[in-house]
Design a protein around this motif. Structure first.
Motif, PDB file in Angstrom:
ATOM      1  N   VAL A  54       0.994  -1.277  -0.109  1.00  0.00           N
ATOM      2  CA  VAL A  54       0.200   0.322  -0.405  1.00  0.00           C
ATOM      3  C   VAL A  54       0.270   0.834   0.043  1.00  0.00           C
ATOM      4  O   VAL A  54       1.742   1.884   0.382  1.00  0.00           O
ATOM      5  CB  VAL A  54      -0.884   0.172   1.188  1.00  0.00           C
ATOM      6  CG1 VAL A  54      -2.005  -1.143   1.433  1.00  0.00           C
ATOM      7  CG2 VAL A  54      -0.306  -0.183   2.674  1.00  0.00           C
ATOM      8  N   GLU A  87      -7.122  -0.850   5.660  1.00  0.00           N
ATOM      9  CA  GLU A  87      -6.929   0.148   4.130  1.00  0.00           C
ATOM     10  C   GLU A  87      -6.506  -1.125   3.120  1.00  0.00           C
ATOM     11  O   GLU A  87      -6.040   0.160   1.600  1.00  0.00           O
ATOM     12  CB  GLU A  87      -4.414  -0.312   4.421  1.00  0.00           C
ATOM     13  CG  GLU A  87      -4.043   0.847   5.695  1.00  0.00           C
ATOM     14  CD  GLU A  87      -3.177   0.660   6.448  1.00  0.00           C
ATOM     15  OE1 GLU A  87      -2.240  -0.323   5.795  1.00  0.00           O
ATOM     16  OE2 GLU A  87      -2.715   1.062   7.627  1.00  0.00           O
ATOM     17  N   ILE A 133      -4.989   5.838   2.599  1.00  0.00           N
ATOM     18  CA  ILE A 133      -3.852   5.397   1.746  1.00  0.00           C
ATOM     19  C   ILE A 133      -4.194   5.856   0.171  1.00  0.00           C
ATOM     20  O   ILE A 133      -5.194   6.008  -0.195  1.00  0.00           O
ATOM     21  CB  ILE A 133      -4.354   3.489   1.878  1.00  0.00           C
ATOM     22  CG1 ILE A 133      -4.342   3.010   2.838  1.00  0.00           C
ATOM     23  CG2 ILE A 133      -4.346   2.816   0.823  1.00  0.00           C
ATOM     24  CD1 ILE A 133      -2.372   3.072   3.850  1.00  0.00           C
TER      25      ILE A 133
END
Length: 336
Positions: A54, A87, A133
């Motif tokens: 990420v 996330e 994110i």
């Protein structure tokens, strides 16, 4: 950060009394922040050749694993499930194994990542947090750098190794985990899974130093043995290069002894070998000196020709084994 904190302390009444010690407050806060452990997950595809990373919304150039700080009284694996869901939008609660994880200490902070396999690369990921994110993408594990000087990622993906600084502490151990998992020997990894990267590197460096010391010691012993061998060969060459001693054989048919072929030593403690039959007197074996005395001085020769024992005074040498001296005859010659 310090300037922003001072503005906050000045505008909030109950914090205004602590405005004079903003520096110490920030130091305590940083210590507390580093003491809180972080938990997350390493998501692998079905053949474990790719890993999910990420990208932070604010740090545009950096990539990392989905993870976050644990809440009070929260279990580590439940924290990992929650952070991954926030996330990436993917639920790993049914895939996570509480015993498969890689733990390291990064910047004095404990980071534990649970390894989850079997994720389909066609899965749609949708972060559930706002402004946290930015991107979620798959990366080939073989293309990720193993250290800061590894330029594999720059060559193959156009991204420098600094973009994976949060991934570097786990790449080598992740590759070992995958290799052992494919070979069916994950128990060996689990026995060491709780070691941090620092501990592993210290152990490896210690083993390398020990191996290096053993190699150096073996080489020194080998060199010493080679040096000794060369010295022995040099001594042998010196011995063989010296003029050989003349070899003489006795005229007696019963004796076939040969003189040794080494340098003469005229005066030694070694006595001449005893004859087969004892001879009480040596007057039958008179040297040339005594014969000369008898011819020129009969009286003196008569006095000196008295029977004497052969062991009164003898000199022997390896090169003159059968030669014997008569002390009285020699002394008589010296009186002339």
């Amino acid at each position: 950060m310090k300037e922003f904190t001072m503005h906050i302390f000045q505008h909030i009444p109950f914090l205004r009394v602590h405005a004079a010690k903003v520096g110490s407050v920030l130091d305590e806060w940083k210590g507390y922040k580093q003491s809180v452990p972080t938990f997350g997950a390493i998501l692998l595809n079905e053949d474990m050749s790719q890993v999910l990373l990420v990208q932070s919304y604010w740090s545009r150039a950096s990539w990392g694993f989905p993870k976050g700080k644990v809440n009070k009284d929260e279990d580590p694996y439940r924290c990992a499930i929650r952070e991954v869901l926030e996330e990436t939008g993917f639920d790993i609660s049914r895939l996570i194994d509480k015993n498969d994880f890689i733990e390291a200490v990064v910047n004095e902070q404990t980071v534990r990542l649970y390894v989850v396999t079997g994720i389909n690369t066609e899965t749609k990921f949708q972060p559930r947090t706002r402004n946290e994110i930015k991107n979620v993408e798959w990366f080939p594990i073989a293309d990720l750098p193993s250290n800061k000087k590894d330029i594999t990622s720059r060559v193959k993906m156009g991204v420098g190794p600094n973009a994976f600084f949060m991934v570097l502490p786990f790449i080598k151990r992740l590759k070992r985990w995958i290799q052992e998992k494919q070979q069916g020997g994950s128990q060996v990894f689990r026995r060491n899974r709780q070691k941090s990267v620092g501990e592993v590197e210290v152990s490896q460096s210690k083993n390398k130093r020990q191996q290096f010391a053993q190699v150096i010691q073996a080489e020194m012993q080998e060199m010493q043995a080679l040096k000794q061998m060369q010295e022995l060969q040099a001594m042998k060459q010196d011995v063989h290069s010296s003029p050989p001693a003349r070899v003489a054989r006795r005229s007696d048919a019963n004796s076939r002894s040969q003189k040794p072929s080494f340098k003469r030593q005229l005066f030694t403690d070694q006595l001449a070998p005893a004859p087969q039959q004892p001879q009480p007197h040596c007057h039958h074996h008179q040297p040339p000196h005594q014969q000369a005395v008898e011819r020129n001085h009969p009286v003196r020769a008569k006095e000196s020709s008295a029977p004497t024992r052969c062991d009164d005074f003898q000199f022997s040498a390896p090169s003159w084994v059968n030669f014997k001296f008569n002390r009285k005859a020699i002394l008589a010659c010296l009186e002339l």
